[in-house]
Design an enzyme around this catalytic site. Structure first.
Site, PDB file in Angstrom:
ATOM      1  N   SER A 124      59.540  21.154  34.643  1.00  0.00           N
ATOM      2  CA  SER A 124      60.359  21.481  33.482  1.00  0.00           C
ATOM      3  C   SER A 124      60.955  22.868  33.639  1.00  0.00           C
ATOM      4  CB  SER A 124      59.453  21.438  32.247  1.00  0.00           C
ATOM      5  OG  SER A 124      60.054  22.105  31.177  1.00  0.00           O
ATOM      6  N   TYR A 149      51.364  23.938  27.357  1.00  0.00           N
ATOM      7  CA  TYR A 149      52.180  22.893  27.990  1.00  0.00           C
ATOM      8  C   TYR A 149      52.955  23.470  29.185  1.00  0.00           C
ATOM      9  CZ  TYR A 149      56.086  19.839  29.017  1.00  0.00           C
ATOM     10  OH  TYR A 149      57.016  19.080  29.691  1.00  0.00           O
ATOM     11  N   LYS A 153      52.729  22.851  33.553  1.00  0.00           N
ATOM     12  CA  LYS A 153      53.784  22.527  34.529  1.00  0.00           C
ATOM     13  C   LYS A 153      53.742  23.522  35.694  1.00  0.00           C
ATOM     14  CE  LYS A 153      55.238  18.871  32.579  1.00  0.00           C
ATOM     15  NZ  LYS A 153      54.881  17.587  33.169  1.00  0.00           N
TER      16      LYS A 153
HETATM   17  N1  LIG Z   1      61.260  14.889  27.421  1.00  0.00           N
HETATM   18  C1  LIG Z   1      61.374  16.167  27.733  1.00  0.00           C
HETATM   19  O1  LIG Z   1      61.993  16.955  26.994  1.00  0.00           O
HETATM   20  C2  LIG Z   1      60.772  16.698  29.017  1.00  0.00           C
HETATM   21  C3  LIG Z   1      61.249  17.914  29.564  1.00  0.00           C
HETATM   22  C4  LIG Z   1      60.679  18.381  30.742  1.00  0.00           C
HETATM   23  C5  LIG Z   1      59.650  17.683  31.361  1.00  0.00           C
HETATM   24  N2  LIG Z   1      59.200  16.535  30.792  1.00  0.00           N
HETATM   25  C6  LIG Z   1      58.099  15.814  31.454  1.00  0.00           C
HETATM   26  O2  LIG Z   1      58.555  14.536  31.840  1.00  0.00           O
HETATM   27  C7  LIG Z   1      57.494  13.596  31.781  1.00  0.00           C
HETATM   28  C8  LIG Z   1      57.912  12.401  30.956  1.00  0.00           C
HETATM   29  O3  LIG Z   1      58.343  12.862  29.696  1.00  0.00           O
HETATM   30  P1  LIG Z   1      58.834  11.861  28.568  1.00  0.00           P
HETATM   31  O4  LIG Z   1      59.766  12.620  27.718  1.00  0.00           O
HETATM   32  O5  LIG Z   1      59.269  10.587  29.181  1.00  0.00           O
HETATM   33  O6  LIG Z   1      57.478  11.672  27.785  1.00  0.00           O
HETATM   34  P2  LIG Z   1      56.911  10.353  27.049  1.00  0.00           P
HETATM   35  O7  LIG Z   1      55.757  10.806  26.230  1.00  0.00           O
HETATM   36  O8  LIG Z   1      57.994   9.597  26.389  1.00  0.00           O
HETATM   37  O9  LIG Z   1      56.394   9.495  28.286  1.00  0.00           O
HETATM   38  C9  LIG Z   1      55.141   9.732  28.900  1.00  0.00           C
HETATM   39  C10 LIG Z   1      54.482   8.375  29.076  1.00  0.00           C
HETATM   40  O10 LIG Z   1      53.241   8.556  29.752  1.00  0.00           O
HETATM   41  C11 LIG Z   1      52.223   7.810  29.103  1.00  0.00           C
HETATM   42  N3  LIG Z   1      50.980   8.518  29.405  1.00  0.00           N
HETATM   43  C12 LIG Z   1      50.648   9.796  29.120  1.00  0.00           C
HETATM   44  N4  LIG Z   1      49.452  10.087  29.648  1.00  0.00           N
HETATM   45  C13 LIG Z   1      49.014   8.967  30.275  1.00  0.00           C
HETATM   46  C14 LIG Z   1      47.864   8.656  31.031  1.00  0.00           C
HETATM   47  N5  LIG Z   1      46.894   9.557  31.255  1.00  0.00           N
HETATM   48  N6  LIG Z   1      47.735   7.420  31.542  1.00  0.00           N
HETATM   49  C15 LIG Z   1      48.702   6.472  31.351  1.00  0.00           C
HETATM   50  N7  LIG Z   1      49.832   6.716  30.654  1.00  0.00           N
HETATM   51  C16 LIG Z   1      49.979   7.965  30.123  1.00  0.00           C
HETATM   52  C17 LIG Z   1      52.615   7.796  27.637  1.00  0.00           C
HETATM   53  O11 LIG Z   1      52.079   6.698  26.949  1.00  0.00           O
HETATM   54  C18 LIG Z   1      54.148   7.697  27.743  1.00  0.00           C
HETATM   55  O12 LIG Z   1      54.565   6.355  27.799  1.00  0.00           O
HETATM   56  C19 LIG Z   1      56.288  14.350  31.240  1.00  0.00           C
HETATM   57  O13 LIG Z   1      55.510  14.791  32.339  1.00  0.00           O
HETATM   58  C20 LIG Z   1      56.924  15.538  30.540  1.00  0.00           C
HETATM   59  O14 LIG Z   1      56.066  16.656  30.479  1.00  0.00           O
HETATM   60  C21 LIG Z   1      59.744  16.016  29.655  1.00  0.00           C
END
Ligand SMILES: NC(=O)c1ccc[n+]([C@@H]2O[C@H](COP(=O)([O-])OP(=O)(O)OC[C@H]3O[C@@H](n4cnc5c(N)ncnc54)[C@H](O)[C@@H]3O)[C@@H](O)[C@H]2O)c1
Length: 336
Positions: A124, A149, A153
């Site tokens: 991120s 958080y 990362k």
């Molecule tokens: N959305 C954002 O703004 C953003 C920005 C930067 C980085 N990220 C990173 O991108 C990744 C995905 O983000 P997102 O927005 O799609 O989040 P999200 O919460 O929509 O998706 C994450 C998915 O992982 C599943 N999950 C979490 N922990 C789990 C585990 N231990 N076992 C099995 N399933 C698990 C959740 O049920 C969910 O479906 C994350 O690592 C997040 O930190 C997101």
């Protein structure tokens, strides 16, 4: 080519699974739906008209993960599974250290014993903290994280850098996302915040549809064009594409990760996003100004020229496209 997608039912994961299926890959989703819903899996099948395997378990469970690796013999893994709410990570840091760090270590210990050749990690732009200069390039200094958080990362990147040194046979890509927004143009999948959204666009769409009374704009006295914070909003489909290009183009043996910014290179203020949303969707939006939030940088946007050079990746969708797709998704959700 078989690709394990942890968190494949989530916001970014689900759009990446669509891209994988549309480009002839064989995704295998692992998600325990802690922050998503099983119907997303059916929606992905509907969009692509293709079937794929999915498993419902915590991917930090080494035993279950090992047996899936033994059975499926994946070639690559895209690791999305993590918790992502910055505010919650302040009130419940152990949840974040557990799921974002321990789970990553468990996943890597299974990868270590497998024939996986490529690993893509969701990082991120929070690793840059409050940048002194914009646009932010991959060579900009990493600043102290403002939240557990953000720290997870940074630690995740460090763990993967150390892992890469001892595993040159696995090519590792760390994608530093800027601000993912939007939804699939079909309106069938999108961001599904459970509880009060902490990101701007789902807050906007929930306010416009009437779930929330008013949007609070945090701070209008920053040193920016209109006083509100500036961010780099990237359509989730463009972001999804970058993952597919990352593992398919970067299969070289290397002992250090490929680190790439994934953003549009254009900053938009909160007020610009609001005005754009109202205009493109011909709708009204109540908003008020509130105080600044701790740790919010005034202005962050990406220099993504390295992603273009290395992967040939460029964003295709505009802010307006993303806001229109996010609105379609919100309207569909309301009739579920
Ligand atoms: N959305 C954002 O703004 C953003 C920005 C930067 C980085 N990220 C990173 O991108 C990744 C995905 O983000 P997102 O927005 O799609 O989040 P999200 O919460 O929509 O998706 C994450 C998915 O992982 C599943 N999950 C979490 N922990 C789990 C585990 N231990 N076992 C099995 N399933 C698990 C959740 O049920 C969910 O479906 C994350 O690592 C997040 O930190 C997101």
């Amino acid at each position: 080519m078989k690709i394990i997608v942890t968190g494949g039912a989530g916001f970014i994961g689900s759009h990446t699974v669509v891209d994988l299926l549309e480009n002839g890959y064989e995704p295998i989703v692992i998600d325990d739906f802690r922050n998503s819903k099983p119907f997303i899996i059916e929606r992905i099948k509907k969009i692509t008209n293709k079937d794929f395997v999915s498993y419902n378990f915590d991917c930090g469970d080494i035993k279950k993960l090992s047996s899936v690796f033994l059975k499926e013999k994946p070639d690559a893994i895209i690791h999305f599974a993590a918790d992502k709410a910055v505010n919650e990570s302040v009130s419940n840091p152990l949840k974040y250290y557990h799921n974002n760090i321990s789970t990553l270590v468990n996943v890597l210990s299974v990868v270590n014993k497998s024939k996986v050749k490529s690993f893509v990690f969701s990082s991120s732009c929070t690793v840059y903290g409050v940048p002194k200069k914009v646009p932010v390039s991959e060579f900009s200094p990493i600043q102290q994280a403002f939240s557990p958080y953000g720290f997870t990362k940074q630690i995740g990147e460090q763990i993967l850098s150390d892992f890469a040194k001892s595993n040159p046979g696995v090519s590792i890509s760390l994608l530093r996302y800027f601000n993912p927004i939007g939804a699939h143009p079909s309106g069938l999948i999108g961001e599904l915040p459970l509880g009060v959204p902490s990101n701007l666009v789902p807050f906007i769409t929930q306010t416009a549809i009437g779930i929330r009374e008013s949007l609070i704009v945090h701070g209008n006295d920053y040193d920016t064009t209109d006083g509100t914070c500036i961010r780099d909003y990237i359509h989730v489909l463009d972001l999804a594409r970058a993952h597919v290009l990352a593992f398919s183009n970067y299969l070289k043996k290397n002992n250090k990760p490929l680190i790439l910014n994934i953003g549009t290179g254009k900053g938009s203020s909160v007020l610009e996003v609001i005005e754009s949303f109202k205009k493109v969707n011909k709708t009204n939006l109540n908003y008020t100004f509130g105080p600044r939030r701790d740790g919010d940088a005034p202005c962050v946007y990406a220099n993504s020229s390295l992603a273009k050079k290395v992967l040939g990746w460029e964003h295709k969708f505009s802010l307006e496209d993303a806001l229109s797709h996010a609105w379609e998704w919100e309207k569909q959700l309301s009739i579920l």
